[in-house]
Write an enzyme that holds these catalytic residues in place. Structure first.
Site, PDB file in Angstrom:
ATOM      1  CG  ASP A  45      -1.519  -2.007  -3.333  1.00  0.00           C
ATOM      2  OD1 ASP A  45      -2.421  -1.446  -2.796  1.00  0.00           O
ATOM      3  OD2 ASP A  45      -1.591  -2.201  -4.448  1.00  0.00           O
ATOM      4  CE  LYS A 114      -6.663  -5.406  -0.243  1.00  0.00           C
ATOM      5  NZ  LYS A 114      -6.571  -4.631  -1.427  1.00  0.00           N
ATOM      6  CD  GLU A 116      -6.411  -3.228  -6.255  1.00  0.00           C
ATOM      7  OE1 GLU A 116      -6.365  -2.704  -7.615  1.00  0.00           O
ATOM      8  OE2 GLU A 116      -5.719  -2.497  -5.551  1.00  0.00           O
ATOM      9  CD  GLU A 182     -10.593   1.639  -2.930  1.00  0.00           C
ATOM     10  OE1 GLU A 182      -9.868   0.544  -2.932  1.00  0.00           O
ATOM     11  OE2 GLU A 182     -10.091   2.792  -2.993  1.00  0.00           O
TER      12      GLU A 182
HETATM   13  O1  KIV Z   1      -4.111  -1.089  -0.037  1.00  0.00           O
HETATM   14  C1  KIV Z   1      -4.819  -0.825   0.879  1.00  0.00           C
HETATM   15  O2  KIV Z   1      -4.523  -0.021   1.557  1.00  0.00           O
HETATM   16  C2  KIV Z   1      -6.239  -1.139   0.282  1.00  0.00           C
HETATM   17  C3  KIV Z   1      -7.452  -0.576   0.884  1.00  0.00           C
HETATM   18  C4  KIV Z   1      -8.424  -1.527   0.759  1.00  0.00           C
HETATM   19  C5  KIV Z   1      -7.402  -0.061   2.246  1.00  0.00           C
HETATM   20  O3  KIV Z   1      -6.329  -1.954  -0.513  1.00  0.00           O
END
Ligand code: KIV
Length: 272
Positions: A45, A114, A116, A182
């Protein structure tokens, strides 16, 4: 699906092995460039900030992720493609997360999503995993929560270390096949990597992680609005582009471009 395409179980099996090479991509030509060298290509994102000039990843929409995911898909033939669930598309409930993930997987042919969050997202990761959606988790500094963090701050110092560890254990137990760490301090990222049975992928974390990920525009020197300390530049394409565009301007103004070889006469030539 192409037989050579890497899958989430392939990535999971690389725990403790040769480091995983991961980069972002948002377009077909860049996906084609990175595919031969990468194990994972993330349609992050970060596309909102890097390509759309947004101030953070918070305003990125599911439609944007679908569009860029489709573009990246056309450029990949080997790497596992992972697409980010954007802010607001999954936090409300596991059912909302499933709907958004199903759209991403269905419309982009990504191999995984993915999201968060750690402890707070564990039930959602479990729900998705049990319903055929492979999940890469993302903990430590989670940019979608920048407003809550009050900036892009290092995570895991002092008392915070326990919380980051709990997040790591929670996403692994919930069935994530890998986890991005991160801006997690080096000793902590190293410890988490040693403790978890799934690969850790560092960004501003530790060389001990099972893999590394960077934003491709940072690596190429194309995104120059700001440079995070963890982003190593391997080329200065932004500067090269500046020089090329200035040279084009000079040629146009001096009528050096187009040259004879760029224009068409009456008699056909061998090359169109
Ligand atoms: O959105 C992104 O680029 C990420 C990073 C882990 C590179 O989530």
């Amino acid at each position: 699906m192409n037989a050579a395409v890497l899958t989430p179980p392939d990535i999971r099996a690389r725990k403790g092995g040769e480091p995983l090479v991961c980069l972002t991509a948002y377009t077909t030509p860049v996906a084609k460039l990175v595919d031969p060298y990468c194990d994972v290509v993330l349609v992050g994102d970060s596309v909102g900030m890097v390509l759309h000039g947004l101030p953070s990843t918070v305003p990125v929409s599911l439609d944007m992720m679908v569009l860029h995911g489709q573009a990246v898909r056309r450029g990949l033939s080997r790497a596992l493609m992972v697409v980010d669930l954007p802010f607001g598309s999954y936090e409300e409930s596991p059912a909302q997360a499933f709907r958004s993930a199903a759209r991403l997987l269905g419309e982009t042919e990504a191999g995984a999503v993915k999201l968060e969050g750690g402890v707070a997202m564990a039930d959602t990761i479990r729900f998705l995993n049990l319903r055929g959606v492979p999940v890469m988790a993302h903990i430590g500094l989670t940019p979608q929560a920048v407003n809550q963090f009050g900036g892009y701050k290092v995570q895991g110092r002092g008392d915070q270390a326990t919380l980051v560890r709990q997040d790591a254990v929670a996403v692994a137990e919930a069935g994530a096949f890998a986890v991005v760490l991160e801006k997690v301090t080096d000793p902590l990222a190293r410890d988490i990597t040693a403790d978890l049975k799934i690969p850790t992928i560092g960004i501003g974390a530790s060389p001990a992680c099972d893999g590394q990920i960077l934003v491709v525009d940072d690596v190429l020197g194309l995104f120059t609005d700001f440079k995070p300390r963890f982003a190593k530049r391997y080329a200065e394409l932004g500067r090269m582009a500046d020089a090329a565009i200035a040279a084009y301007r000079d040629d146009v103004r001096a009528r050096r471009f187009p040259g004879e070889e760029h224009v068409f006469g009456d008699a056909p030539r061998t090359k169109a």
